[in-house]
Design an enzyme around this catalytic site. Structure first.
Site, mmCIF file in Angstrom:
data_model
loop_
_atom_site.group_PDB
_atom_site.id
_atom_site.type_symbol
_atom_site.label_atom_id
_atom_site.label_comp_id
_atom_site.label_asym_id
_atom_site.label_seq_id
_atom_site.Cartn_x
_atom_site.Cartn_y
_atom_site.Cartn_z
ATOM 1 N N GLU A 41 10.043 -1.054 2.738
ATOM 2 C CA GLU A 41 8.635 -0.788 2.830
ATOM 3 C C GLU A 41 8.239 0.416 1.742
ATOM 4 O O GLU A 41 8.711 1.278 1.704
ATOM 5 C CB GLU A 41 8.359 -0.453 4.014
ATOM 6 C CG GLU A 41 6.673 -0.208 4.531
ATOM 7 C CD GLU A 41 6.666 0.684 5.581
ATOM 8 O OE1 GLU A 41 5.541 0.901 5.932
ATOM 9 O OE2 GLU A 41 7.546 1.028 6.531
ATOM 10 N N ASP A 66 9.150 6.643 0.270
ATOM 11 C CA ASP A 66 7.814 7.609 0.010
ATOM 12 C C ASP A 66 8.061 8.688 -0.648
ATOM 13 O O ASP A 66 9.088 9.233 -0.775
ATOM 14 C CB ASP A 66 7.156 7.774 1.350
ATOM 15 C CG ASP A 66 5.566 7.880 1.106
ATOM 16 O OD1 ASP A 66 4.886 7.310 1.717
ATOM 17 O OD2 ASP A 66 5.145 9.014 0.750
ATOM 18 N N ASP A 115 -3.375 3.007 -0.257
ATOM 19 C CA ASP A 115 -4.739 3.476 -0.845
ATOM 20 C C ASP A 115 -5.021 2.184 -1.657
ATOM 21 O O ASP A 115 -4.276 2.003 -2.673
ATOM 22 C CB ASP A 115 -4.270 4.615 -1.490
ATOM 23 C CG ASP A 115 -5.471 5.616 -2.054
ATOM 24 O OD1 ASP A 115 -6.450 4.663 -2.342
ATOM 25 O OD2 ASP A 115 -5.607 6.512 -2.265
ATOM 26 N N ASP A 151 -6.645 -2.971 5.339
ATOM 27 C CA ASP A 151 -7.952 -2.873 5.979
ATOM 28 C C ASP A 151 -9.022 -2.966 4.833
ATOM 29 O O ASP A 151 -10.193 -3.107 5.315
ATOM 30 C CB ASP A 151 -8.209 -1.742 6.818
ATOM 31 C CG ASP A 151 -8.205 -0.391 5.931
ATOM 32 O OD1 ASP A 151 -9.095 0.288 5.745
ATOM 33 O OD2 ASP A 151 -7.166 -0.054 5.330
#
Length: 213
Positions: A41, A66, A115, A151
């Protein structure tokens, strides 16, 4: 506080730890100690998807990547609290991913609500731009999957175009409203904190699933 936590957490790999420069091509051998499929991920944040999928699929190995140590610390603790031995967190920037993954080492890559980087000048930072897609295609085995949830209508449309133009991938499924789609099964019931907020505000969730040729 996250510095102390990550430096001591057994499931966090970061600069200064012994395995940091040794794992490329050897994740199963040196960390997971099995031969199970590896799922990455990208930009995992607090690791909600990494931990969620690892709970659903105990026969797969999961890596959350990350750069933010405070976010990774939360995911690490959640995985430990759940007794998940099939989870690792890699603290590093995605632009350096070739230092950690070998060609055809991964079975799946997930990108969850990144983002969108909507300004033209920020296209180099978009995680579905052609340069990043080329990296992902390298790490994935033939038949491996790349999945995006977002989204952002902007990132969704941009990603559809970029993936369609990439000869290494074939788009298998996509929808601009995941919760009203038969593709919802691929979401495996995992919702991030921010996804719940997006949905509560009326935003639809977009989803793309493609395969490495």
């Amino acid at each position: 506080m996250h510095y102390d936590y990550c430096s001591n957490a057994t499931n966090v790999i970061e600069a200064g730890k012994p395995l940091y420069h040794q794992l490329k091509g050897k994740w199963n051998q040196l960390y997971f100690e099995n031969h199970n499929p590896i799922v990455l991920e990208l930009a995992c944040g607090k690791g909600e998807y990494t931990v969620g999928l690892a709970s659903v699929f105990p026969d797969k190995n999961f890596i959350g990547m990350d750069i933010k140590g405070d976010r990774i610390a939360r995911g690490s603790q959640a995985a430990l609290d759940s007794g998940l031995s099939n989870v690792a967190f890699l603290r590093a920037g995605i632009q350096y991913s070739e230092e950690f993954f070998q060609a055809r080492e991964l079975d799946e890559i997930w990108l969850i609500h990144p983002d969108p980087q909507v300004r033209d000048r920020d296209e180099p930072k978009r995680l579905t731009n052609p340069d990043f897609l080329k990296k992902y295609a390298s790490y994935l085995k033939p038949g491996g999957e790349f999945c995006l949830k977002t989204d952002s209508s902007f990132l969704y449309e941009y990603s559809l175009e970029m993936i369609s133009d990439n000869p290494s991938f074939r788009i298998m499924d996509y929808t601009d409203d995941l919760y009203q789609s038969p593709l919802l099964q691929y979401h495996h019931g995992v919702k991030t904190h921010y996804e719940k907020i997006f949905v509560s505000k009326g935003y639809s969730i977009k989803f793309i699933k493609c395969i490495r040729l």
